[in-house]
Design a protein around this motif. Sequence first.
Motif, PDB file in Angstrom:
ATOM      1  N   ASN A   1     -31.155 -34.532 108.485  1.00  0.00           N
ATOM      2  CA  ASN A   1     -31.621 -34.323 107.110  1.00  0.00           C
ATOM      3  C   ASN A   1     -31.341 -32.904 106.621  1.00  0.00           C
ATOM      4  O   ASN A   1     -32.169 -32.290 105.954  1.00  0.00           O
ATOM      5  N   PHE A   2     -30.162 -32.367 106.951  1.00  0.00           N
ATOM      6  CA  PHE A   2     -29.776 -31.032 106.518  1.00  0.00           C
ATOM      7  C   PHE A   2     -29.527 -31.004 105.018  1.00  0.00           C
ATOM      8  O   PHE A   2     -29.110 -31.997 104.419  1.00  0.00           O
ATOM      9  N   SER A   3     -29.756 -29.858 104.419  1.00  0.00           N
ATOM     10  CA  SER A   3     -29.326 -29.579 103.055  1.00  0.00           C
ATOM     11  C   SER A   3     -28.358 -28.396 103.136  1.00  0.00           C
ATOM     12  O   SER A   3     -28.143 -27.832 104.213  1.00  0.00           O
ATOM     13  N   MET A   4     -27.789 -28.006 102.010  1.00  0.00           N
ATOM     14  CA  MET A   4     -26.855 -26.880 102.033  1.00  0.00           C
ATOM     15  C   MET A   4     -27.567 -25.608 102.461  1.00  0.00           C
ATOM     16  O   MET A   4     -26.995 -24.784 103.184  1.00  0.00           O
ATOM     17  N   SER A   5     -28.813 -25.426 102.049  1.00  0.00           N
ATOM     18  CA  SER A   5     -29.548 -24.227 102.467  1.00  0.00           C
ATOM     19  C   SER A   5     -29.770 -24.223 103.977  1.00  0.00           C
ATOM     20  O   SER A   5     -29.719 -23.163 104.617  1.00  0.00           O
ATOM     21  N   THR A   6     -29.986 -25.379 104.573  1.00  0.00           N
ATOM     22  CA  THR A   6     -30.168 -25.462 106.019  1.00  0.00           C
ATOM     23  C   THR A   6     -28.868 -25.098 106.737  1.00  0.00           C
ATOM     24  O   THR A   6     -28.895 -24.426 107.775  1.00  0.00           O
ATOM     25  N   VAL A   7     -27.737 -25.523 106.197  1.00  0.00           N
ATOM     26  CA  VAL A   7     -26.440 -25.178 106.787  1.00  0.00           C
ATOM     27  C   VAL A   7     -26.225 -23.668 106.728  1.00  0.00           C
ATOM     28  O   VAL A   7     -25.821 -23.052 107.725  1.00  0.00           O
ATOM     29  N   ILE A   8     -26.528 -23.053 105.591  1.00  0.00           N
ATOM     30  CA  ILE A   8     -26.332 -21.609 105.442  1.00  0.00           C
ATOM     31  C   ILE A   8     -27.220 -20.844 106.417  1.00  0.00           C
ATOM     32  O   ILE A   8     -26.774 -19.916 107.086  1.00  0.00           O
ATOM     33  N   VAL A   9     -28.483 -21.241 106.516  1.00  0.00           N
ATOM     34  CA  VAL A   9     -29.401 -20.566 107.441  1.00  0.00           C
ATOM     35  C   VAL A   9     -28.947 -20.767 108.882  1.00  0.00           C
ATOM     36  O   VAL A   9     -28.991 -19.833 109.686  1.00  0.00           O
ATOM     37  N   SER A  10     -28.471 -21.947 109.228  1.00  0.00           N
ATOM     38  CA  SER A  10     -27.972 -22.202 110.571  1.00  0.00           C
ATOM     39  C   SER A  10     -26.780 -21.302 110.886  1.00  0.00           C
ATOM     40  O   SER A  10     -26.685 -20.744 111.990  1.00  0.00           O
ATOM     41  N   MET A  11     -25.886 -21.140 109.936  1.00  0.00           N
ATOM     42  CA  MET A  11     -24.719 -20.283 110.147  1.00  0.00           C
ATOM     43  C   MET A  11     -25.131 -18.811 110.282  1.00  0.00           C
ATOM     44  O   MET A  11     -24.627 -18.102 111.156  1.00  0.00           O
ATOM     45  N   LEU A  12     -26.042 -18.347 109.439  1.00  0.00           N
ATOM     46  CA  LEU A  12     -26.502 -16.961 109.528  1.00  0.00           C
ATOM     47  C   LEU A  12     -27.208 -16.689 110.856  1.00  0.00           C
ATOM     48  O   LEU A  12     -26.955 -15.674 111.515  1.00  0.00           O
ATOM     49  N   PHE A  13     -28.098 -17.603 111.256  1.00  0.00           N
ATOM     50  CA  PHE A  13     -28.781 -17.447 112.533  1.00  0.00           C
ATOM     51  C   PHE A  13     -27.781 -17.461 113.685  1.00  0.00           C
ATOM     52  O   PHE A  13     -27.904 -16.689 114.638  1.00  0.00           O
ATOM     53  N   GLY A  14     -26.784 -18.320 113.603  1.00  0.00           N
ATOM     54  CA  GLY A  14     -25.766 -18.376 114.641  1.00  0.00           C
ATOM     55  C   GLY A  14     -24.996 -17.073 114.755  1.00  0.00           C
ATOM     56  O   GLY A  14     -24.742 -16.586 115.863  1.00  0.00           O
ATOM     57  N   LEU A  15     -24.634 -16.482 113.620  1.00  0.00           N
ATOM     58  CA  LEU A  15     -23.895 -15.217 113.648  1.00  0.00           C
ATOM     59  C   LEU A  15     -24.739 -14.081 114.204  1.00  0.00           C
ATOM     60  O   LEU A  15     -24.262 -13.270 115.008  1.00  0.00           O
ATOM     61  N   VAL A  16     -26.008 -14.008 113.804  1.00  0.00           N
ATOM     62  CA  VAL A  16     -26.884 -12.947 114.307  1.00  0.00           C
ATOM     63  C   VAL A  16     -27.126 -13.124 115.809  1.00  0.00           C
ATOM     64  O   VAL A  16     -27.085 -12.151 116.565  1.00  0.00           O
ATOM     65  N   LEU A  17     -27.372 -14.357 116.238  1.00  0.00           N
ATOM     66  CA  LEU A  17     -27.594 -14.586 117.667  1.00  0.00           C
ATOM     67  C   LEU A  17     -26.333 -14.333 118.489  1.00  0.00           C
ATOM     68  O   LEU A  17     -26.398 -13.831 119.615  1.00  0.00           O
ATOM     69  N   LEU A  18     -25.175 -14.645 117.927  1.00  0.00           N
ATOM     70  CA  LEU A  18     -23.918 -14.349 118.612  1.00  0.00           C
ATOM     71  C   LEU A  18     -23.732 -12.838 118.749  1.00  0.00           C
ATOM     72  O   LEU A  18     -23.363 -12.343 119.823  1.00  0.00           O
ATOM     73  N   ALA A  19     -24.010 -12.101 117.680  1.00  0.00           N
ATOM     74  CA  ALA A  19     -23.918 -10.637 117.753  1.00  0.00           C
ATOM     75  C   ALA A  19     -24.926 -10.082 118.749  1.00  0.00           C
ATOM     76  O   ALA A  19     -24.628  -9.157 119.517  1.00  0.00           O
ATOM     77  N   THR A  20     -26.121 -10.658 118.766  1.00  0.00           N
ATOM     78  CA  THR A  20     -27.134 -10.234 119.730  1.00  0.00           C
ATOM     79  C   THR A  20     -26.635 -10.458 121.153  1.00  0.00           C
ATOM     80  O   THR A  20     -26.796  -9.594 122.015  1.00  0.00           O
ATOM     81  N   GLY A  21     -26.037 -11.605 121.385  1.00  0.00           N
ATOM     82  CA  GLY A  21     -25.509 -11.885 122.713  1.00  0.00           C
ATOM     83  C   GLY A  21     -24.380 -10.950 123.104  1.00  0.00           C
ATOM     84  O   GLY A  21     -24.239 -10.589 124.269  1.00  0.00           O
ATOM     85  N   LEU A  22     -23.572 -10.535 122.138  1.00  0.00           N
ATOM     86  CA  LEU A  22     -22.459  -9.646 122.447  1.00  0.00           C
ATOM     87  C   LEU A  22     -22.924  -8.245 122.827  1.00  0.00           C
ATOM     88  O   LEU A  22     -22.281  -7.561 123.619  1.00  0.00           O
ATOM     89  N   TYR A  23     -24.036  -7.781 122.255  1.00  0.00           N
ATOM     90  CA  TYR A  23     -24.502  -6.421 122.507  1.00  0.00           C
ATOM     91  C   TYR A  23     -25.703  -6.351 123.429  1.00  0.00           C
ATOM     92  O   TYR A  23     -26.309  -5.304 123.571  1.00  0.00           O
ATOM     93  N   ASP A  24     -26.063  -7.449 124.077  1.00  0.00           N
ATOM     94  CA  ASP A  24     -27.283  -7.507 124.868  1.00  0.00           C
ATOM     95  C   ASP A  24     -27.020  -7.513 126.370  1.00  0.00           C
ATOM     96  O   ASP A  24     -27.927  -7.752 127.154  1.00  0.00           O
TER      97      ASP A  24
END
Length: 157
Positions: free
Chosen positions: A110-133
């Motif tokens: 039951n995703f909406s476009m806002s859910t997709v955007i938030v998922s992508m933003l969270f994914g990018l931040v968590l990926l960056a966190t993993g790269l520098y952690d």
Amino acid sequence: MAHIPVNHPARPVYRVLAGLIGLYIVVFGVFGIVETAGDDLFSRGSHWVLGLRTNLAFALASVVFGLVVLFGAAHRGNLGHLLNLTIGVVFLVVGIAMLTVLQTDANFLNFSMSTVIVSMLFGLVLLATGLYDKVGPPEGAEPEPEVRDNSGAHPGR
């Protein structure tokens, strides 16, 4: 071979960001479970929680993933580094997958476009966190190479 920084000085900032994301996901999941209680697991109703559309399956998955993100943010070893990298990629892949089926019956979360955007933003931040952690012994961290030549002479110019 790619260079992933070891013992990066901004590591605590990235861990706090990952913790805040994990906390948001857990709160979203709990509120989503309360909001969608009594509905079918994969219902396509219009339940909105914290600005995102949800159903019971997505709310339950959010609680689980949020707890894993919180564990990764709180864990000081390389397990947190690997969890953040993996979960960041999972969020990006799920965001893209749900974007492809957004207006179809295959949108079982039951995703909406806002859910997709938030998922992508969270994914990018968590990926960056993993790269520098990444954690290592203090002597294992290589100092950054000097970029400037203080002598003023630049060969090849």
